[in-house]
Motif scaffolding. Structure first.
Motif, short mmCIF file in Angstrom:
data_model
loop_
_atom_site.label_atom_id
_atom_site.label_comp_id
_atom_site.label_asym_id
_atom_site.label_seq_id
_atom_site.Cartn_x
_atom_site.Cartn_y
_atom_site.Cartn_z
N MET A 67 0.95 -1.09 -0.13
CA MET A 67 0.06 -0.10 0.00
C MET A 67 0.79 1.34 -0.04
O MET A 67 1.85 1.31 0.95
N ARG A 68 0.40 2.33 -1.02
CA ARG A 68 1.34 3.57 -0.98
C ARG A 68 0.34 4.51 -0.94
O ARG A 68 -0.46 4.72 -1.87
N GLU A 69 0.45 5.37 -0.03
CA GLU A 69 -0.66 6.58 0.15
C GLU A 69 -1.95 6.13 0.06
O GLU A 69 -2.60 6.97 -0.72
N GLY A 70 -2.28 5.20 0.93
CA GLY A 70 -3.95 4.66 0.71
C GLY A 70 -4.14 3.88 -0.50
O GLY A 70 -5.41 3.34 -0.48
N ARG A 71 -3.22 3.44 -1.51
CA ARG A 71 -3.65 2.70 -2.64
C ARG A 71 -3.06 1.64 -2.75
O ARG A 71 -1.78 1.46 -2.33
N THR A 72 -3.73 0.39 -3.05
CA THR A 72 -2.95 -0.87 -2.78
C THR A 72 -2.51 -1.14 -4.45
O THR A 72 -3.23 -1.07 -5.38
N HIS A 73 -1.34 -1.86 -4.36
CA HIS A 73 -0.57 -2.12 -5.62
C HIS A 73 -0.38 -3.84 -5.56
O HIS A 73 0.21 -4.04 -4.43
N THR A 74 -0.12 -4.29 -6.69
CA THR A 74 0.39 -5.72 -6.68
C THR A 74 1.38 -5.73 -7.85
O THR A 74 1.11 -5.03 -8.80
N VAL A 75 2.54 -6.37 -7.49
CA VAL A 75 3.62 -6.38 -8.47
C VAL A 75 4.09 -7.52 -8.61
O VAL A 75 4.44 -8.41 -7.54
N GLU A 76 4.52 -8.22 -9.78
CA GLU A 76 5.37 -9.52 -10.21
C GLU A 76 6.65 -9.57 -10.54
O GLU A 76 7.02 -8.13 -10.78
N PRO A 77 7.33 -10.45 -10.61
CA PRO A 77 8.72 -10.52 -11.17
C PRO A 77 8.81 -9.80 -12.41
O PRO A 77 8.00 -9.93 -13.30
N TRP A 121 8.25 12.96 -10.27
CA TRP A 121 7.42 12.38 -9.28
C TRP A 121 6.63 11.04 -10.10
O TRP A 121 6.20 11.36 -11.34
N PHE A 122 6.38 10.14 -9.53
CA PHE A 122 5.95 8.86 -10.04
C PHE A 122 4.51 8.56 -9.44
O PHE A 122 4.18 8.31 -8.19
N VAL A 123 3.45 8.91 -10.15
CA VAL A 123 2.05 8.78 -9.84
C VAL A 123 1.74 7.28 -9.80
O VAL A 123 0.92 7.02 -8.49
N SER A 124 2.09 6.03 -10.39
CA SER A 124 1.83 4.82 -10.21
C SER A 124 3.05 4.59 -9.28
O SER A 124 3.89 4.70 -9.12
N GLY A 125 2.54 3.57 -8.50
CA GLY A 125 3.45 2.63 -7.45
C GLY A 125 4.28 1.42 -8.18
O GLY A 125 5.11 0.78 -7.70
N VAL A 126 3.71 1.32 -9.35
CA VAL A 126 4.47 0.09 -10.20
C VAL A 126 4.94 0.41 -11.40
O VAL A 126 4.19 1.28 -12.31
N VAL A 127 6.23 0.27 -12.00
CA VAL A 127 6.44 0.53 -13.25
C VAL A 127 6.86 -0.89 -13.81
O VAL A 127 7.63 -1.57 -13.48
N THR A 128 6.36 -0.98 -15.28
CA THR A 128 6.66 -2.14 -15.95
C THR A 128 7.60 -1.90 -17.17
O THR A 128 6.89 -1.20 -18.13
#
Length: 280
Positions: A67-77, A121-128
């Motif tokens: 969770m980053r700043e109240g938002r939940t993220h999921t990240v894979e390899p 600044w990175f809006v998303s908590g995950v970069v692919t």
């Protein structure tokens, strides 16, 4: 999803002391301002905390949910977690497989070397971004040639910057005069015992108002902010070679067991292990 054979071709897996939960810290060769952490977690879940600089997680195996700043993220390899400076976040393993990743902790002064200025600044908590992921994975591989690692790290961060937003990021937290007084007191007296009534009196507001204004200013309640501040101070002491018991006493912890528990909740490792990894 990145194939396991592709990952093995890029880097050998770090050696850990335990098959369940272990984290090892080290410094980026040639870039002493950049800390790295090789993590292998099964049960560990980070308590809410923030970082002064940019934190990246280079996912190797398993799945992380955070969770980053109240938002939940999921990240894979193959994915990269991105935590902006000051973002309140937490996280841990999700699913059945153990979680293995390498963390990069880069202060703003270093990011400028890679073309990431204060307005990135990175809006998303995950970069692919497979190319960026490969560059950062190679850069942080144990035993990498220092020059090659430095080149890959700078190039990887530059490429990561393509995913950043330019201009105002997260709305700055409002720090009221009351919260500023409470923060100033904790920073100056972090090793001493403090109560909510003490902080409210210093802030000049009611206890409930003080807690609300403090959380609005920092993203954390006073006790969590103070614990994190103490751990940061303790890390600096351990890096100089100070024994964990002495670091615990110097930073205001009641005893070493409380210190060790808080330290692991926020860093993923023990004070003794961190001292061994990072002492000059």
């Amino acid at each position: 999803m990145v194939l396991e054979t592709d990952m093995q071709a890029l880097s050998t897996e770090p050696v850990f002391e335990s098959p369940r939960d272990r984290a090892r810290f080290r410094r980026m060769p040639g870039f002493s301002a950049v800390d790295l952490m090789d993590a292998s977690f099964h049960d560990h879940h980070f308590a809410p905390h923030t970082h002064d600089g940019l934190m990246l997680g280079i996912m190797r195996y398993g799945v992380m949910r955070f969770m980053r700043e109240g938002r939940t993220h999921t990240v894979e390899p193959g994915g990269i977690t991105v935590i902006n400076p000051g973002d309140v976040h937490t996280g841990g393993r999700f699913g059945e497989d153990r979680l293995v990743y390498t963390g990069i902790y880069a202060p703003q002064s270093f990011l400028e070397k890679a073309g990431l200025g204060n307005d990135a600044w990175f809006v998303s908590g995950v970069v692919t971004d497979p190319e960026c992921w490969q560059l950062l994975l190679r850069a942080t591989a144990p035993g990498v040639d220092p020059l090659a690692g430095q080149e890959d790290l700078l190039e990887g961060l530059f490429r990561l910057g393509r995913h950043a937003s330019r201009g105002p990021g997260r709305e700055e937290r409002a720090c009221s005069a009351a919260a500023a007084r409470a923060l100033g007191h904790l920073e100056a007296h972090y090793g001493e015992r403090v109560t909510i009534d003490d902080l409210a009196r210093i802030a000049g507001v009611t206890p409930r108002h003080m807690i609300r204004s403090f959380r609005k200013a920092t993203g954390l309640p006073p006790h969590a902010w103070l614990r994190q501040f103490r751990i940061r101070k303790a890390r600096h002491l351990l890096e100089t070679g100070l024994a964990p018991a002495e670091a615990a006493f110097a930073t205001g912890f009641a005893d070493q067991p409380h210190f060790s528990k808080a330290f692991k909740q926020l860093t993923g490792t023990t004070p003794a292990r961190y001292r061994l990894d990072m002492a000059a």
